[in-house]
Design an enzyme around this catalytic site. Structure first.
Site, PDB file in Angstrom:
ATOM      1  N   GLY A 146      -7.754  -9.401  -0.742  1.00  0.00           N
ATOM      2  CA  GLY A 146      -8.061  -8.024  -1.060  1.00  0.00           C
ATOM      3  C   GLY A 146      -6.833  -7.164  -0.898  1.00  0.00           C
ATOM      4  CG  HIS A 147      -5.474  -2.567   0.204  1.00  0.00           C
ATOM      5  ND1 HIS A 147      -4.906  -2.102  -0.966  1.00  0.00           N
ATOM      6  CD2 HIS A 147      -4.912  -1.841   1.204  1.00  0.00           C
ATOM      7  CE1 HIS A 147      -4.052  -1.133  -0.685  1.00  0.00           C
ATOM      8  NE2 HIS A 147      -4.031  -0.958   0.623  1.00  0.00           N
ATOM      9  CB  VAL A 148      -4.352  -6.041   4.143  1.00  0.00           C
ATOM     10  CG1 VAL A 148      -3.096  -6.140   5.034  1.00  0.00           C
ATOM     11  CG2 VAL A 148      -4.951  -4.661   4.270  1.00  0.00           C
ATOM     12  CB  SER A 163      -0.965  -0.047   1.188  1.00  0.00           C
ATOM     13  OG  SER A 163      -1.991   0.902   1.036  1.00  0.00           O
ATOM     14  CB  SER A 205      -2.217  -3.986  -2.223  1.00  0.00           C
ATOM     15  OG  SER A 205      -2.528  -5.342  -2.227  1.00  0.00           O
TER      16      SER A 205
END
Length: 294
Positions: free
Chosen positions: A273-275, A130, A154
């Site tokens: 998903g994102h993490v 991220s 991500s």
């Protein structure tokens, strides 16, 4: 475990509480570690180090509001092969102590160069998720001679702008049920944060500190790299995106990265998903080690 501390400025109540929750999350770390600070021109940078000191270095850069403690599901595997340095990104909610808000892309690269120099690292592998993925790409483009290879998980923006929903949920974090709504949006019913880590995330959201609430700058982050920047990448890159990513369309990000970044390995991770390093740690740990060993 050692903890070499600098003189820490007085913390307000929310800061003291945050430090306590950080330590509770760090209790989840499954292997031996030491914590310490290194000086940089932008302030003191907090680091969690694990693995054999003679092993090749591996730098870990966390997601926003997650801090270095987020790597607890990954660190046992990665530190078995590398000397890992989980670095608290200066200016974010964590234990690093900013004194000068670099805030620009060039400044952040200089900050990380200072960390490398003070750790005595000439060249290292990098992993970033991220916000940490955005930092990783920024550093790859500005200091490629210091990077063996990089894993980007991500990434925040980097290849695509945030979906408008990101700002809706991020700006609502401090509101009623804001943290719960944000985590539900990001993770759905696939994954629930460990209670220790969930408490830390909540405490970070609620911690009010001007030095850790930076205002966006035109030459700072978030940022989508240009075609020419991405085409200029000179180091091996692995990009992993979750199939249930919500901050942007993962297939579109994968396509742009694969089209522009020379030699990139890029894939969509199923049931994540994102993490994704937390949601699918076994797969991510193995995939990362396979890439780094090439």
């Amino acid at each position: 475990m050692s903890n070499r501390l600098p003189i820490i400025p007085a913390l307000n109540d929310s800061g003291i509480h945050y430090y306590q929750t950080y330590d509770e999350s760090l209790a989840l770390w499954p292997v031996h570690y030491e914590t310490f600070y290194v000086p940089t021109r932008f302030g003191q940078t907090h680091i969690i180090a694990s693995g054999p000191k003679e092993a090749p270095p591996l730098i870990l850069l966390h997601g926003a509001l997650f801090s270095s403690t987020m790597w607890y599901p990954n660190i046992a595997d990665w530190s078995s092969k590398y000397r890992t340095y989980a670095i608290d990104i200066i200016g974010d909610k964590n234990k690093s102590i900013p004194t000068d808000l670099c805030g620009t892309r060039a400044g952040y690269a200089d900050w990380l160069l200072d960390v490398f120099d003070n750790l005595g690292i000439e060249k290292s592998h990098l992993i970033g998720l991220s916000l940490g993925g955005l930092h990783t790409m920024n550093f790859v483009l500005r200091a490629s001679e210091r990077v063996e290879s990089a894993v980007i998980l991500s990434p925040a923006e980097t290849f695509l702008s945030f979906h408008q929903d990101f700002y809706k949920y991020a700006l609502g974090l401090v509101g009623s049920n804001g943290v719960e709504n944000f985590l539900n949006w990001m993770m759905g019913d696939r994954y629930v944060l460990h209670p220790n880590f969930g408490k830390q995330f909540y405490a970070g959201v609620m911690w009010q500190d001007e030095l850790r609430n930076q205002k966006p700058k035109a030459d700072g982050f978030p940022y989508v790299f240009t075609d020419d920047e991405l085409k200029s990448v000179k180091v091996p890159i692995l990009l992993l995106l979750g199939e249930h990513e919500v901050i942007y369309d993962p297939q579109s990000a994968l396509h742009r990265a694969s089209t522009l970044v020379p030699g990139i390995e890029a894939e969509i991770v199923k049931n994540a998903g994102h993490v994704l390093s937390m949601e699918q740690p076994e797969y991510v740990n193995e995939r990362v080690l396979s890439f780094l060993s090439k």
